[in-house]
Motif scaffolding. Structure first.
Motif, PDB file in Angstrom:
ATOM      1  N   GLU A 574       0.832  -1.192   0.000  1.00  0.00           N
ATOM      2  CA  GLU A 574       0.000   0.000   0.000  1.00  0.00           C
ATOM      3  C   GLU A 574       0.873   1.250   0.000  1.00  0.00           C
ATOM      4  OE1 GLU A 574      -3.333  -0.232   2.663  1.00  0.00           O
ATOM      5  OE2 GLU A 574      -3.398   1.949   2.806  1.00  0.00           O
ATOM      6  N   ARG A 575       1.945   1.166   0.735  1.00  0.00           N
ATOM      7  CA  ARG A 575       2.846   2.312   0.809  1.00  0.00           C
ATOM      8  C   ARG A 575       3.527   2.546  -0.547  1.00  0.00           C
ATOM      9  NH1 ARG A 575       7.057   0.736   4.391  1.00  0.00           N
ATOM     10  NH2 ARG A 575       8.156   0.285   2.448  1.00  0.00           N
ATOM     11  N   ASP A 576       3.981   1.437  -1.174  1.00  0.00           N
ATOM     12  CA  ASP A 576       4.734   1.579  -2.431  1.00  0.00           C
ATOM     13  C   ASP A 576       3.855   1.941  -3.619  1.00  0.00           C
ATOM     14  OD1 ASP A 576       6.789   0.831  -0.888  1.00  0.00           O
ATOM     15  OD2 ASP A 576       6.985  -1.221  -1.709  1.00  0.00           O
ATOM     16  N   THR A 577       2.705   1.255  -3.732  1.00  0.00           N
ATOM     17  CA  THR A 577       1.940   1.388  -4.975  1.00  0.00           C
ATOM     18  C   THR A 577       0.591   2.056  -4.791  1.00  0.00           C
ATOM     19  OG1 THR A 577       0.837  -0.713  -4.672  1.00  0.00           O
ATOM     20  CG2 THR A 577       2.922  -0.770  -5.842  1.00  0.00           C
ATOM     21  N   GLY A 578       0.157   2.183  -3.560  1.00  0.00           N
ATOM     22  CA  GLY A 578      -1.164   2.790  -3.334  1.00  0.00           C
ATOM     23  C   GLY A 578      -2.304   1.814  -3.537  1.00  0.00           C
ATOM     24  N   THR A 580      -4.590  -1.276  -2.264  1.00  0.00           N
ATOM     25  CA  THR A 580      -4.905  -1.917  -0.990  1.00  0.00           C
ATOM     26  C   THR A 580      -5.574  -3.263  -1.229  1.00  0.00           C
ATOM     27  OG1 THR A 580      -5.435   0.302  -0.262  1.00  0.00           O
ATOM     28  CG2 THR A 580      -5.911  -1.477   1.275  1.00  0.00           C
TER      29      THR A 580
END
Lengths: 613, 330
Positions: A574-578, A580
């Motif tokens: 989620e942090r890297d690619t957005g 979820t």
């Protein structure tokens, strides 16, 4: 090859020991008394007297036939070939039995095969089974096209079928009939390509969004490719083109509203009374709206009350206006009809029909382009009614002015093409687009306006229009009722009608008034392809493959993933690619990759570990 | 109109009764017993296989198979106002474009060699006609042998027929075949012998009084592909120098017979296999090659009529060969 059996003036049988006959093949009978007679094979049979059809078991079984072959006797060589020839022109006397039959040369058949120079007609395909005569054909007619046979591109071997477009002046209008998958839309595409080549102004009504010519067929050899991109224009109704409300006549408007949803007499009346020349959409709409609001109040007293209790000047004026409308129109325009018109007008407005004009179409036609009008069937019905009326009358006015020696703006002759024509000109009930198509079919010839109508249901097409189609392209048709209609409307024979359900895709009977007989042809390979040619099942496969690859990319540097660590991995992703994922979906996706063999899973007593292969 | 005279019906019922009584003995014979009886007294029952592709290829190299058959057509009425036309054909499996045709005719109205029967004996007249047909077939075969040099000749019908009906010409054919080592076979579609029947009758223990035909006894008894090669001593044919066999050559229950020259006895089984190979499994038991030759030699009555009408003077035709029956239209 010899004529055998009993002959008549119209039909003879021809037998051969070594040459099989092909249906629709042309042959010349050398009658010693009547000279050369030309005929066409309409039935072909083979027979072997030693291998008769028997249901009582007395069949020479294959092992015996093979044994005889090993002993030197090939029973199959005793097969004889029989063809039934129908003479093109009735002979004076029955044909002499026993006279020779030969293959004609190109010169002998040229007149009945080709009636247009290659560069002036529409090169639509090849006349089937004419390869033997094509050998000594003029260079002009060689190597004009390619055909598709069994999925392979083939060079032209037969005599080309060239439709003489000039003959439309005498024999106007073309019908294209055939069931779904018979090659009808494909044939239409080839016709349109040829029209573009000749720069003939053409309007195409395209409810399927398929008549796009920018995608070239990748099967065609490079040097044969033709670029049609600047010869056509795709225009969507409500987006690129529409109706200029100010130009509408009351009749146009009624047609449009009627196409939106049928009008009652009272509604027609409302339009006649309320619509004024040079009304804009807003002025007309407001008039309707205010009248309806006044009628909703119910009585003059209540409207007066509204005027008296108005808070502002503007409101008072508004209600004064409403009162005036109410007084003038309430008696003649019933409330329900007014609402009906409002509702229909709204619907057209929301489809964007009134937001554009047809300038672009007119310009395109003037430049000799092919204009493809796209939209769903209902919108096209509405729009085409207006458009064709408009264009046809412009052309007509110009020609009439020429005749009356007055002046009018030039407008070119043009061709109207539509698929699913039975939607635009249905049999049995009225539709607004039908009346204009009928008018063009009956008198378009005089003004140089022609129709090319394709449909899979000729039975549902208006009969007056069908009767005016002087040339018919008939593709595979399976429905008995349609075959019946085709038989009634064309000159195809009983034998040919019987073959209709079995035609291969792209094979077509062409019944042409100019030729006076039916030609069996194969449509050439199109230079361009439809945008809908991708198989939907391939599409599904490709999409899921792309999804898998995308997911693999995301998790690739996270592998190996431990089953108790999903939360952290999901957080990282989620942090890297957005993107979820929930834990469940994430696990499902991993499992999916495992079953597809893209990653592997190791079981431990506590959790699963997902690893790279 | 479609009523049947009662008497006719009764007669047929009676016929059925008589026949079923007569054959109850045969029908009740145990199949195993009959097979054993045949093995013991007539000859061994053996199953044969079809020829292999290599064997067929060998035949091809050696000149293929010559099929010989004849046909006869009769036009006209009762004696002596008729003419009979004979055609013989020898056709090789290899040289299909070189069929050898022979033709002849016979009419009591024309005395060829002064051999008219002194009295109007029907038997003698019949034998002339048979001789003509046999002779024409033998001539076709002879020419076929000389020109086409086949490996084997299959004739339609028993060889003994030729021996009886056209002795001199037959001996000629026989000699040539033996000299050139060409196998000569006769295939009998309808066997009329009663070799087994006679042996059964002779057997005192069995107490069978009637002499039954082989056709009846062998009906349905052999399996597909089984043959019986007949001992020389039990057949009369042996005296004339022939070897014979019975075989079920198709799934049909009937049995065919085959004759070979005694001197070519060693080919008995081989020829049985050849015939089996050339016979459709679901057919009537006749080799396809014989059927093909037969269909080519046959002339339709219509065609003969046409020939006579074209080439005989109308007066002669009407006066001599058109019978009252031909003119009947009802």
């Amino acid at each position: 090859m010899k004529v055998v059996g009993i002959t008549t003036q119209q039909e003879v049988y021809v037998g051969s020991k070594d040459r099989n006959f092909r249906i629709n093949e042309f042959l010349i009978i050398s009658d010693p008394y009547q000279g050369d007679l030309m005929g066409e094979i309409v039935e072909a049979k083979t027979y072997n007297k030693y291998i008769p059809l028997s249901i009582h078991g007395e069949l020479a079984d294959s092992s015996v036939i093979e044994s005889l072959k090993a002993l030197g006797y090939n029973i199959e060589e005793d097969t004889i070939y029989i063809g039934k020839i129908r003479l093109l022109n009735e002979a004076l006397y029955p044909v002499e039995t026993g006279c020779d039959v030969r293959i004609p040369t190109f010169d002998e058949v040229k007149d009945i095969m080709i009636n247009s120079p290659a560069d002036e007609g529409l090169i639509l395909g090849v006349i089937k089974n004419t390869d033997q005569m094509a050998k000594d054909m003029d260079e002009e007619y060689k190597n004009l096209l390619y055909t598709f046979e069994e999925g392979e591109l083939k060079k032209q071997r037969d005599i080309p079928y060239i439709f003489n477009i000039r003959s439309m002046h005498q024999y106007p209008h073309i019908g294209v009939f055939g069931g779904s998958g018979s090659g009808k839309s494909f044939g239409l595409r080839v016709v349109l390509e040829e029209l573009m080549k000749l720069n003939i102004p053409t309007i195409v009504l395209d409810p399927h969004f398929e008549m796009d010519f920018s995608q070239r067929g990748d099967y065609m050899p490079k040097e044969e490719e033709i670029d049609y991109r600047d010869k056509f224009k795709c225009l969507q109704v409500g987006f690129h083109v529409g109706v200029r409300f100010e130009d509408l006549s009351p009749q146009d408007l009624k047609n449009l509203l009627d196409a939106s949803s049928p009008l009652t007499d009272a509604m027609n009346n409302v339009v006649d009374i309320l619509f004024k020349r040079n009304d804009s959409y807003n002025s007309f709409y407001n008039r309707l709206k205010m009248l309806a609001e006044a009628q909703e109040e119910g009585s003059l007293d209540r409207i007066q009350l509204r005027i008296d209790s108005a808070d502002s000047n503007l409101e008072r004026e508004g209600w004064l206006k409403r009162k005036e409308l109410f007084l003038t129109y309430d008696k003649t325009c019933p409330y329900n009809s007014v609402r009906g018109i409002i509702w229909r007008l709204n619907r057209l407005y929301n489809e964007g029909i009134f937001s554009k004009d047809i300038r672009e179409i007119e310009d395109g036609l003037n430049m000799g382009k092919l204009i493809v009008i796209q939209g769903n069937t209902r919108i096209l019905q509405v729009f085409s009614t207006y458009l064709l009326n408009n264009l046809y009358h412009r052309r007509r006015d110009y020609k009439d002015a020429l005749y009356k020696k007055t002046t009018a703006e030039y407008f070119p002759p043009f061709i109207v093409v539509t698929d699913e024509a039975h939607n635009f000109a249905p049999k049995g009930y009225d539709s607004p687009s039908k009346s204009i198509l009928k008018e063009i079919s009956q008198e378009g010839r005089k003004y140089g306006t022609f129709l090319i109508l394709a449909t899979q249901r000729p039975t549902l097409l208006d009969e007056t229009i069908t009767a005016q189609l002087n040339t018919k392209f008939i593709f595979r048709t399976v429905r008995a009722s349609d075959i019946q209609t085709i038989q009634e409307e064309t000159d195809i024979t009983v034998e040919e009608a019987r073959r209709l359900p079995y035609l291969r895709t792209g094979d077509v009977f062409i019944s042409e008034a100019l030729m006076g007989r039916t030609i069996f042809a194969r449509i050439r390979a199109a230079h361009t392809t439809s945008p809908h040619t991708e198989n939907p099942f391939d599409e599904l496969k490709n999409i899921s493959k792309a999804e898998d690859e995308k997911f693999m990319q995301i998790i690739k540097n996270k592998l190996p993933i431990n089953g108790d660590d999903f939360i952290n991995v999901i957080k990282e992703i989620e942090r890297d690619t957005g993107i979820t994922y929930t834990v469940n979906i994430f696990e499902d996706k991993l499992e999916d990759l495992v079953t597809k063999g893209l990653i592997k899973k190791e079981k431990t007593p506590f959790f699963n570990i997902y690893k790279e292969i | 109109m479609y009523t049947i005279a009662n008497e006719l019906k009764d007669k047929i019922v009676y016929l059925n009764k008589v026949l079923s009584e007569k054959y109850s003995q045969v029908l009740s014979l145990d199949e195993m017993f009959l097979r054993e009886f045949i093995e013991e007294n007539v000859g061994p029952i053996r199953k044969v296989n079809k020829l292999t592709e290599e064997e067929l290829a060998y035949y091809y190299q050696k000149g293929g198979i010559l099929g010989v058959d004849g046909s006869r057509n009769r036009v006209g009425g009762a004696y002596p106002h008729f003419v009979e036309i004979y055609q013989g054909l020898a056709k090789s499996t290899i040289y299909k474009d070189k069929p050898i045709y022979k033709a002849d005719f016979y009419s009591p109205l024309y005395d060829e060699k002064g051999e008219f029967p002194i009295e109007d004996s029907i038997e003698e007249e019949e034998s002339i006609r048979n001789r003509k047909l046999s002779t024409i077939e033998i001539e076709a075969a002879l020419e076929g042998i000389r020109q086409l040099k086949p490996y084997a000749v299959i004739m339609d019908g028993s060889l003994i027929r030729y021996d009886i009906e056209s002795f001199t010409r037959w001996m000629e054919l026989r000699r040539e075949c033996e000299e050139k080592d060409i196998i000569l076979v006769g295939v009998i579609k309808d066997i009329k012998t009663s070799i087994i029947g006679e042996l059964l009758k002779e057997d005192k223990e069995l107490n069978i009084e009637e002499c039954f035909h082989d056709r009846e006894l062998l009906y349905g008894m052999l399996e597909y592909g089984e043959m019986i090669s007949i001992h020389g001593e039990v057949t009369k044919k042996a005296k004339e120098g022939f070897s014979s066999l019975f075989m079920r050559s198709s799934k049909a229950p009937t049995v065919i017979g085959m004759d070979l020259l005694d001197s070519q006895k060693k080919y008995l089984e081989e020829m049985a296999r050849l015939v089996l190979t050339l016979t459709p499994e679901d057919g009537r038991g006749v080799p396809l090659w014989i059927d093909i030759v037969d269909s080519e030699v046959k002339i339709s009555d219509k065609m003969i009529r046409g020939l006579l009408e074209s080439y005989l003077d109308r007066q002669i035709l009407e006066m001599l060969f058109i019978s009252e029956r031909d003119k009947r239209t009802l």
